[in-house]
Design an enzyme around this catalytic site. Structure first.
Site, mmCIF file in Angstrom:
data_model
loop_
_atom_site.group_PDB
_atom_site.id
_atom_site.type_symbol
_atom_site.label_atom_id
_atom_site.label_comp_id
_atom_site.label_asym_id
_atom_site.label_seq_id
_atom_site.Cartn_x
_atom_site.Cartn_y
_atom_site.Cartn_z
ATOM 1 N N SER A 179 5.423 19.292 37.153
ATOM 2 C CA SER A 179 5.132 19.551 35.733
ATOM 3 C C SER A 179 5.844 18.632 34.763
ATOM 4 O O SER A 179 5.591 18.709 33.556
ATOM 5 C CB SER A 179 5.474 21.002 35.389
ATOM 6 N N SER B 114 5.390 25.821 30.456
ATOM 7 C CA SER B 114 4.761 24.988 31.482
ATOM 8 C C SER B 114 3.346 25.443 31.795
ATOM 9 O O SER B 114 2.911 25.434 32.956
ATOM 10 C CB SER B 114 5.612 24.982 32.764
ATOM 11 N N LYS C 184 3.771 16.794 32.236
ATOM 12 C CA LYS C 184 3.383 17.324 30.929
ATOM 13 C C LYS C 184 4.093 16.627 29.774
ATOM 14 O O LYS C 184 3.671 16.765 28.617
ATOM 15 C CB LYS C 184 3.634 18.828 30.896
ATOM 16 N N LYS D 40 11.922 18.746 30.193
ATOM 17 C CA LYS D 40 10.941 19.476 30.997
ATOM 18 C C LYS D 40 11.373 19.645 32.453
ATOM 19 O O LYS D 40 11.922 18.734 33.058
ATOM 20 C CB LYS D 40 9.585 18.738 30.977
#
Length: 319
Positions: A52, A107, A55, A206
């Site tokens: 993730s 997320s 992202k 993140k």
């Protein structure tokens, strides 16, 4: 006279001594955001899945290209996307801003697909945009096929590329405000990134995890006027390892103003400031070179040993 302004991200640093309290990662990087100098690398160019943390690129594209207040009707394709989710339902209406917070704090894979479809009309078209933008950010060894990082053998990055993408993103105030947010009260969402709650100066960015990618983390932190980004890919103790790397970077490096705006060099004036992270010992190896090009000015070059860090035009001030 044509303006010339240049600085280099040359990697001259001595290797950072890595503590042994936590395991290493398959790929690691620490980068100074302002200068893009790499302060630490370990297997930085190994191609790895990044889960993730993908992202980050999705978010900066949306933040740059879309109106935050624009309302988006959730498409049926984005409902029920596998993995982490904020449970969007087809037909519901969210703003782009809502979706960005859901993307980066929770997320949400459903947020990722909604933003991608809203931006480009299809996931394939958005992936093409991702690859084009990543190249512009200096990420030369990455390939993106989706906006969220769900497993795909073609989908990969490197610790170095992800650091460059993240450093670029952290210079955007909209992006920075989102990823530094601990709670998004409008939707009742809490940020999953534990670094924001437990590391001094942390302000993004993140987390990521899949079985194939392992534990991945990108962290931004600022201390004493220096913001750095740390990327760790497939890092079993990602929070502990990141804290070690950040601590070592802040202990070893300090931002040093090597040229001030308006500073005089051989009777000529610099138009731009230049600040660069240096260790204590490196400061003794900084040297300056000025070249007079004509009667109206010249050129300033700043070196660290023999590596050119920065150059800019110098101007004569008429009296």
């Amino acid at each position: 006279m044509t303006l010339l302004l240049f600085f280099s991200s040359v990697f001259f640093a001595e290797p950072i001594t890595r503590a042994q309290a936590a395991t290493h990662s398959k790929g690691e990087c620490v980068i100074d955001v302002a200068s893009k100098r790499f302060l630490h690398t370990l297997n930085a160019d190994a191609c790895l899945p990044m889960a993730s943390t993908t992202k980050i690129l999705t978010a900066i594209i949306a933040a740059e290209d879309l109106d935050l207040k624009e309302e988006v009707v959730i498409p049926k394709e984005a409902e029920g996307v596998e993995g982490s989710s904020v449970y969007l339902r087809a037909g519901d209406v969210y703003t782009v801003e809502d979706l960005l917070y859901g993307l980066m704090l929770r997320s949400g894979n459903d947020c990722a697909e909604t933003l991608a479809l809203h931006h480009s009309g299809s996931l394939e078209a958005f992936a093409h945009v991702m690859n084009m933008r990543a190249q512009r950010m200096g990420a030369e060894n990455s390939f993106f096929v989706n906006p969220h990082g769900l497993p795909d053998e073609r989908h990969h990055t490197t610790a170095r590329d992800l650091a460059l993408i993240s450093a670029y993103a952290m210079e955007n105030s909209t992006f920075r405000n989102i990823v530094s947010c601990k709670y998004y009260e409008a939707r009742g969402w809490k940020n999953k990134n534990k670094m924001l709650f437990g590391y001094e100066g942390a302000d993004g960015v993140k987390t990521g995890f899949t079985v194939r990618a392992g534990r991945c983390l990108v962290t931004s932190a600022e201390r004493n006027g220096m913001r750095v980004v740390c990327t760790v890919l497939s890092s079993p103790q990602m929070y502990e390892r990141t804290a070690e790397l950040l601590d070592e970077a802040f202990a070893r490096y300090q931002p040093v103003t090597l040229c001030e705006k308006g500073q005089q060099f051989d009777g000529m004036t610099a138009a731009h400031e230049f600040c660069y992270p240096l260790t204590e010992t490196e400061r003794d190896f900084v040297r300056y070179e000025t070249v007079c090009s004509d009667g109206n000015g010249g050129l300033l070059k700043i070196y660290l040993k023999n590596d050119l860090l920065f150059s800019q035009n110098l101007y004569m001030i008429e009296r």
